[in-house]
Design a protein around this motif. Sequence first.
Motif, PDB file in Angstrom:
ATOM      1  N   THR A 247     -29.050 -15.082 -22.435  1.00  0.00           N
ATOM      2  CA  THR A 247     -28.200 -15.963 -21.633  1.00  0.00           C
ATOM      3  C   THR A 247     -27.325 -16.865 -22.491  1.00  0.00           C
ATOM      4  O   THR A 247     -26.166 -17.132 -22.153  1.00  0.00           O
ATOM      5  CB  THR A 247     -29.064 -16.823 -20.699  1.00  0.00           C
ATOM      6  OG1 THR A 247     -30.024 -17.552 -21.474  1.00  0.00           O
ATOM      7  CG2 THR A 247     -29.795 -15.950 -19.692  1.00  0.00           C
ATOM      8  N   SER A 315     -33.657  -9.030 -16.814  1.00  0.00           N
ATOM      9  CA  SER A 315     -33.366 -10.129 -15.886  1.00  0.00           C
ATOM     10  C   SER A 315     -32.000 -10.718 -16.195  1.00  0.00           C
ATOM     11  O   SER A 315     -31.641 -10.934 -17.359  1.00  0.00           O
ATOM     12  CB  SER A 315     -34.444 -11.219 -15.992  1.00  0.00           C
ATOM     13  OG  SER A 315     -35.724 -10.691 -15.691  1.00  0.00           O
ATOM     14  N   ARG A 316     -31.238 -11.010 -15.136  1.00  0.00           N
ATOM     15  CA  ARG A 316     -29.903 -11.586 -15.316  1.00  0.00           C
ATOM     16  C   ARG A 316     -29.920 -13.102 -15.325  1.00  0.00           C
ATOM     17  O   ARG A 316     -28.990 -13.719 -15.843  1.00  0.00           O
ATOM     18  CB  ARG A 316     -28.983 -11.107 -14.184  1.00  0.00           C
ATOM     19  CG  ARG A 316     -28.627  -9.644 -14.240  1.00  0.00           C
ATOM     20  CD  ARG A 316     -27.786  -9.250 -13.057  1.00  0.00           C
ATOM     21  NE  ARG A 316     -28.520  -9.399 -11.801  1.00  0.00           N
ATOM     22  CZ  ARG A 316     -28.002  -9.183 -10.599  1.00  0.00           C
ATOM     23  NH1 ARG A 316     -26.724  -8.824 -10.499  1.00  0.00           N
ATOM     24  NH2 ARG A 316     -28.728  -9.309  -9.517  1.00  0.00           N
ATOM     25  N   SER A 317     -30.920 -13.716 -14.732  1.00  0.00           N
ATOM     26  CA  SER A 317     -30.972 -15.174 -14.645  1.00  0.00           C
ATOM     27  C   SER A 317     -32.434 -15.600 -14.655  1.00  0.00           C
ATOM     28  O   SER A 317     -33.345 -14.782 -14.523  1.00  0.00           O
ATOM     29  CB  SER A 317     -30.291 -15.671 -13.372  1.00  0.00           C
ATOM     30  OG  SER A 317     -30.949 -15.167 -12.213  1.00  0.00           O
ATOM     31  N   TYR A 318     -32.638 -16.903 -14.813  1.00  0.00           N
ATOM     32  CA  TYR A 318     -34.007 -17.422 -14.814  1.00  0.00           C
ATOM     33  C   TYR A 318     -34.651 -17.273 -13.437  1.00  0.00           C
ATOM     34  O   TYR A 318     -35.871 -17.104 -13.328  1.00  0.00           O
ATOM     35  CB  TYR A 318     -34.003 -18.890 -15.247  1.00  0.00           C
ATOM     36  CG  TYR A 318     -33.678 -19.071 -16.702  1.00  0.00           C
ATOM     37  CD1 TYR A 318     -34.623 -18.793 -17.680  1.00  0.00           C
ATOM     38  CD2 TYR A 318     -32.424 -19.516 -17.104  1.00  0.00           C
ATOM     39  CE1 TYR A 318     -34.340 -18.951 -19.019  1.00  0.00           C
ATOM     40  CE2 TYR A 318     -32.120 -19.683 -18.447  1.00  0.00           C
ATOM     41  CZ  TYR A 318     -33.077 -19.398 -19.406  1.00  0.00           C
ATOM     42  OH  TYR A 318     -32.787 -19.552 -20.734  1.00  0.00           O
ATOM     43  N   LYS A 319     -33.849 -17.334 -12.387  1.00  0.00           N
ATOM     44  CA  LYS A 319     -34.406 -17.147 -11.046  1.00  0.00           C
ATOM     45  C   LYS A 319     -34.914 -15.715 -10.888  1.00  0.00           C
ATOM     46  O   LYS A 319     -36.023 -15.489 -10.393  1.00  0.00           O
ATOM     47  CB  LYS A 319     -33.343 -17.450  -9.991  1.00  0.00           C
ATOM     48  CG  LYS A 319     -33.848 -17.295  -8.561  1.00  0.00           C
ATOM     49  CD  LYS A 319     -32.727 -17.505  -7.560  1.00  0.00           C
ATOM     50  CE  LYS A 319     -32.223 -18.933  -7.600  1.00  0.00           C
ATOM     51  NZ  LYS A 319     -31.219 -19.185  -6.531  1.00  0.00           N
ATOM     52  N   GLU A 320     -34.119 -14.739 -11.333  1.00  0.00           N
ATOM     53  CA  GLU A 320     -34.553 -13.351 -11.249  1.00  0.00           C
ATOM     54  C   GLU A 320     -35.754 -13.104 -12.153  1.00  0.00           C
ATOM     55  O   GLU A 320     -36.686 -12.383 -11.780  1.00  0.00           O
ATOM     56  CB  GLU A 320     -33.398 -12.429 -11.640  1.00  0.00           C
ATOM     57  CG  GLU A 320     -33.651 -10.962 -11.355  1.00  0.00           C
ATOM     58  CD  GLU A 320     -32.406 -10.138 -11.548  1.00  0.00           C
ATOM     59  OE1 GLU A 320     -31.641  -9.968 -10.577  1.00  0.00           O
ATOM     60  OE2 GLU A 320     -32.183  -9.660 -12.692  1.00  0.00           O
ATOM     61  N   GLU A 401     -24.469  -7.587 -17.144  1.00  0.00           N
ATOM     62  CA  GLU A 401     -24.708  -8.407 -15.961  1.00  0.00           C
ATOM     63  C   GLU A 401     -25.089  -7.543 -14.763  1.00  0.00           C
ATOM     64  O   GLU A 401     -24.953  -7.983 -13.628  1.00  0.00           O
ATOM     65  CB  GLU A 401     -23.462  -9.238 -15.636  1.00  0.00           C
ATOM     66  CG  GLU A 401     -23.124 -10.300 -16.670  1.00  0.00           C
ATOM     67  CD  GLU A 401     -24.215 -11.357 -16.796  1.00  0.00           C
ATOM     68  OE1 GLU A 401     -24.876 -11.645 -15.780  1.00  0.00           O
ATOM     69  OE2 GLU A 401     -24.415 -11.876 -17.904  1.00  0.00           O
TER      70      GLU A 401
END
Length: 583
Positions: A247, A315-320, A401
């Motif tokens: 990221t 994973s693309r983001s911390y939420k995912e 992404e």
Amino acid sequence: MTRDLLPVAIVLLILFTVVSGFTAQKGIHLQDGMYRIGIDNPVYLDIIKGDPRYTVYPLPSDISDTRSLGLDLAIRTGSLLRTNGDKGSAAQKSFERDYQAYQDHIYRQQTDLFAAYPVWINSEYIVSELDFLATQSGMQMAAPRQASTTPPEPENIVTDIVSPSRVSPEDMERLRIQLEEEALQGVDQLGRYTDLLSQQEALGELKIPSMLSPPLPFDTIIFIFVFIFPLYFTSQFFMMSIMNERTLRQGEALIASPVSPFILVIGKMLPYAGGMILIAVAILFIVKADIFAILPLIPVILFFLSFALFIGMVSRSYKELSFISIFFSTIATSYLFFPSIFANVHIVSLLSPVTLVVHVLDGTGYTPADYIYSTALFYLTSFILFGVCIRNFHEEQLFTEKGLLESLALYLGALVSTRYWYLSLILISVMTIPFVFMAQMMYLVLFFNLPMPFSLILIMVLAAMTEELVKAAGFIGLISHRFPPLTWKNVIFASILIGLGFLLGEKLLLFITLSQIADSIFGAALFLSIGLLWIPFLLHAGTAFCTGAVLKIRGKNALPIGIAIATIVHTLYNLYMLRGWVW
């Protein structure tokens, strides 16, 4: 942390340390004074004087209705009275436990403990011989409850037992000290396995009935928390480090360096693997366990690290990342936890490496065959996942992404060779077999205890669906690689190669299957296609063709339809082969 947050974090850390020390010194007092009790004689204070949950009030001598005083409990003329409602019932149960503890305290002060405790028990645990073959064939597991007209006769010669009252006063005093320490500690679940109290026992393994409690399943839950969760929690740092470099794009310079992806991944993993091993060794040292208990935990450590690397890369983001990691932790913990519940009870417990740790701690031990069976799938899935991640550890994959499913397709596409794509399909099918076996073993653990034939049908359908899902990986890799084109000729050829690879993978992993499972009806449902060679080959190739044909006709968006059709065909085949068991 930024410079603005660092002072705040330091202050919070200091406050946390101070509060933790205060709590450790003063104890937790959340329940202090939650029950109000009235007594008409101070002698009853001896029963509840050590319980801070009670606020004590004296009862007036002329009171006739104790409920008017707003009390939860009242002791009047030797009788216990309580108010109606949940709080009154809870207060009564708490008082009953305190009264039992008071009685035990009085008993422990007696000169002759064998007069106070007339029953002493020496427990000897016997490994159960229950297996799948016995349960499926209808064998009787226990003697029927039938009344007997004659008293039972002993099988062996009756011998006199030395009276316990002949023990020396020194042994009696050590036994009294042991009972006092047991009362102070309460029920020590972990101590049953670690023998922390064995050095204090004056008369061997003798215990009073109140000291006895079943070893399962609560002990296994303790071991899951003690061993597995610290290891998984440490692997999260490895996952977060991979995510941070993606990221924040901090890993671009490292990837551009003249170092192979294998060296990069191993170098990133080693500190976390070493830390996890040290944590496991420290826990074993604390519980005074054999150091060989670390061996079953090594594949678990590799398993956690491999999935942490994979989740951090896709994973693309911390939420995912949070959603995927929580889902994985649920599945992995279930696989490790549910089989170990049946430790020393059922052969299915050996599916989890944690069971081997339990066997080491309770002195049972395990054989090399048990170790191979419990850990082989963890080793294989870890090495395969590490290989897939290392293959894709480059800038195009790390900094994409794309979503999770698209990333999985790209990862599979990277495994397809342009020149030897047919060999790649066989390799992909072989690589998926350990994951299939692990999923099928999980189904077996969850559903084998359901009534027949429901458990058999449920396991059979889920096993077929899992196999068809992973057999579609070859076609997904071809579509993602975009070579060769998905013509009808290539669909037929790819189906044959996928079926061949799947059959080879099943044969290669057959050696880790326990005979108690493979020879049972549940093993037949899971590994039905391992019998004759040409029949399972036609089955795998045919169901793979169903998926490939739907992809050819309707496109990649119709993949779920193709998998559903292949699952139905596979299930119908299994039902026909097991028709004698199902109907």
